[in-house]
Design a protein around this motif. Sequence first.
Motif, PDB file in Angstrom:
ATOM      1  N   GLU A 397     -10.481 -12.020  -7.641  1.00  0.00           N
ATOM      2  CA  GLU A 397     -10.662 -10.706  -7.040  1.00  0.00           C
ATOM      3  C   GLU A 397     -11.393 -10.803  -5.704  1.00  0.00           C
ATOM      4  OE1 GLU A 397     -10.073  -6.450  -7.321  1.00  0.00           O
ATOM      5  OE2 GLU A 397      -9.246  -8.180  -8.387  1.00  0.00           O
ATOM      6  N   GLU A 398     -10.812 -10.157  -4.675  1.00  0.00           N
ATOM      7  CA  GLU A 398     -11.335 -10.068  -3.315  1.00  0.00           C
ATOM      8  C   GLU A 398     -11.175 -11.351  -2.509  1.00  0.00           C
ATOM      9  OE1 GLU A 398     -15.223  -8.364  -3.105  1.00  0.00           O
ATOM     10  OE2 GLU A 398     -14.650  -6.573  -4.230  1.00  0.00           O
ATOM     11  N   GLU A 400      -9.441 -13.548   0.183  1.00  0.00           N
ATOM     12  CA  GLU A 400      -8.748 -13.111   1.379  1.00  0.00           C
ATOM     13  C   GLU A 400      -8.093 -14.302   2.083  1.00  0.00           C
ATOM     14  OE1 GLU A 400     -11.346  -9.251   2.896  1.00  0.00           O
ATOM     15  OE2 GLU A 400     -11.701 -11.216   3.818  1.00  0.00           O
ATOM     16  N   TYR A 419      -4.323 -10.604   3.877  1.00  0.00           N
ATOM     17  CA  TYR A 419      -4.024 -10.203   2.498  1.00  0.00           C
ATOM     18  C   TYR A 419      -5.267 -10.407   1.629  1.00  0.00           C
ATOM     19  CZ  TYR A 419       0.910  -9.511   3.375  1.00  0.00           C
ATOM     20  OH  TYR A 419       2.106  -9.014   3.840  1.00  0.00           O
ATOM     21  N   THR A 420      -5.541  -9.418   0.778  1.00  0.00           N
ATOM     22  CA  THR A 420      -6.693  -9.445  -0.116  1.00  0.00           C
ATOM     23  C   THR A 420      -6.195  -9.310  -1.555  1.00  0.00           C
ATOM     24  OG1 THR A 420      -8.041  -8.370   1.582  1.00  0.00           O
ATOM     25  CG2 THR A 420      -8.906  -8.386  -0.671  1.00  0.00           C
ATOM     26  N   THR A 422      -6.468  -7.865  -4.839  1.00  0.00           N
ATOM     27  CA  THR A 422      -7.106  -6.645  -5.322  1.00  0.00           C
ATOM     28  C   THR A 422      -6.412  -6.159  -6.583  1.00  0.00           C
ATOM     29  OG1 THR A 422      -7.626  -6.035  -3.025  1.00  0.00           O
ATOM     30  CG2 THR A 422      -7.779  -4.296  -4.696  1.00  0.00           C
ATOM     31  N   ASN A 423      -7.203  -6.005  -7.660  1.00  0.00           N
ATOM     32  CA  ASN A 423      -6.662  -5.518  -8.937  1.00  0.00           C
ATOM     33  C   ASN A 423      -5.446  -6.322  -9.392  1.00  0.00           C
ATOM     34  OD1 ASN A 423      -8.596  -3.421  -9.067  1.00  0.00           O
ATOM     35  ND2 ASN A 423      -7.306  -2.089  -7.793  1.00  0.00           N
ATOM     36  N   TRP A 426      -1.814  -9.186  -4.452  1.00  0.00           N
ATOM     37  CA  TRP A 426      -2.127  -9.392  -3.041  1.00  0.00           C
ATOM     38  C   TRP A 426      -1.716  -8.146  -2.257  1.00  0.00           C
ATOM     39  CZ3 TRP A 426      -5.049 -13.250  -1.253  1.00  0.00           C
ATOM     40  CH2 TRP A 426      -5.191 -14.384  -2.053  1.00  0.00           C
ATOM     41  N   ASP A 429      -3.564  -5.531   4.707  1.00  0.00           N
ATOM     42  CA  ASP A 429      -4.154  -4.431   5.461  1.00  0.00           C
ATOM     43  C   ASP A 429      -3.027  -3.579   6.013  1.00  0.00           C
ATOM     44  OD1 ASP A 429      -6.624  -5.384   4.922  1.00  0.00           O
ATOM     45  OD2 ASP A 429      -7.310  -5.469   6.989  1.00  0.00           O
TER      46      ASP A 429
END
Length: 549
Positions: A397-398, A400, A419-420, A422-423, A426, A429
């Motif tokens: 998680e998180e 980058e 790209y992050t 998250t949940n 990927w 932004d």
Amino acid sequence: MKKVVYLLIVLGAIFTGCNPLEDINNSIDAEANPIVGNLEYTLVEEDYTDEDLLNLDETYFESVDAAKLALPGFLSGKYPNFGQGSTVNVGYNLFVGDAEGVSEFINSDTYNLQNSDYASFGSDAFGFYPEETPEDFIPAILDAQVASPVADQIVLATFKQYTETPVVGLSNLYEATFPTNFADFENVDLLGAQGWTEGPDNVQGSGFSGGAVANNDWFVSPAIDLTGETDLKFQITQRINFVNGMPELFNVKISTDYTPGTAPSSATWEIFDIDKTESGDFVTSENYDFSAYDGQTIFVAFHFTSTDMVAPRWRIQSFAIKTTGVEGDTENLGEYYTYSGSEWELTDDVYYLSSADYDSMGEDFGQPGRFDNFSGSVAPEDYLPQFLDIKYPFAQEEDEIYIVYNFFSGGVSRQGNLYTFTNGEWVGDTDIIATSLQFGFNEGLWEPDNTIAYSFVQADYDAIVSALAATYPGPTDSMSNFGNFERRPGNANEWTNDMVLEALNVVLDNINPSAEEAQKYVATVAIYDGSVGTEAFAVIKEGGVWVYQ
């Protein structure tokens, strides 16, 4: 009496439908002659949020797929009388990636490792061996090759790495691939406005613009140092069309006394003979004997000319000068390095897509591996999240990472996004851009479509006459005299459907030489079938040629 009849119709409708006036209008519309419309429309703010139109919460679509799903219904309501063959190009707002900070990587300097760089650490190959780690060597190479670096300077180092241990054979002393190396060459335009241009996987010389146009254009390599090299070979991958018996209009030329930035006429150039056979696809030549230039420093030029009557099309994917060494399959790779103030260090959290990465996302038409890039119709956001899932299966998680890739839009440029993770997925932004989708009306439904409506002009008929006169002397004479297709069955000058298709290939290859697979056209031509009129032909590009839909 008429009033009574209409009143009865309306009263009947009141008892049989929820919206009688709408039902009546729809019935009238259905019976009216359909309109074949071809136009453009850009959504305005109220289109997105109107409950009778798109009924969106925001004034944009979150994906191309969402737009493809919603817009057919919108078009049905807006253009109820449009019929078969109609097209509308819809402009709309799209939510896409555009990360802060990615510009440092998009706009960085690039250093392409040369053969001499591999030799500098004792390699006998022109790429890193499979077992070699590039970052063990690249910092020293950048030290030697990048003049006066400053702290925090970023460089993209591109290189080749063998996918398996190479064997004794021919090695590329020099290789240029297009459009990657387009900017390394001098593009000297002496006559005409067409000249050498970038394609998605080639560089193209053409003198066609609605018809043949006189051109004189040089595309000249940087200096190629062959000092100490012997038994050289030359190989080119190219596609040639529309020669019309004049192969002398374009040539590979070699000079040993050219000065970059000067007129080509100031140097001595020798024609290097290559095969100029026309083909429907790219063809890789034999390894030509190039030993006449052993040990010399040379310039290779692709000299293209055309006339007002004949305009060949010369596309070049790559060429190489080879010598005895090792050979094997290689992969094109790139890594980012940042100068710390004292040394070059591999940059963390940024990844430059390789040729194999694009291929892994599909190599067919409409997929990234087709040309090793993304484009307006092959969107990175449709592929990169899944690619990252596969490449980084243990992402946390998180996490980058910046992803940098090639993007084609009239030419190839570097683009990228952050790209992050998250949940569990990927996510890039985001930003909002203006883009468009074309829809065609087919068998009662609006569907996403890339059809281009095109009406022939006089130059198109002239091009057909020039290309097909020897094959169809009677029909082309008729076309030359009357500016149309003779379509009376059994007439000595009749253009049959198969003949028309040949003519369409001539024109469409001229007006859109870089058309991708599955591109569609509806071409409207002038005909005579007992009276003067027009006829429309729907074609699609398949296997590099135009065929009827």
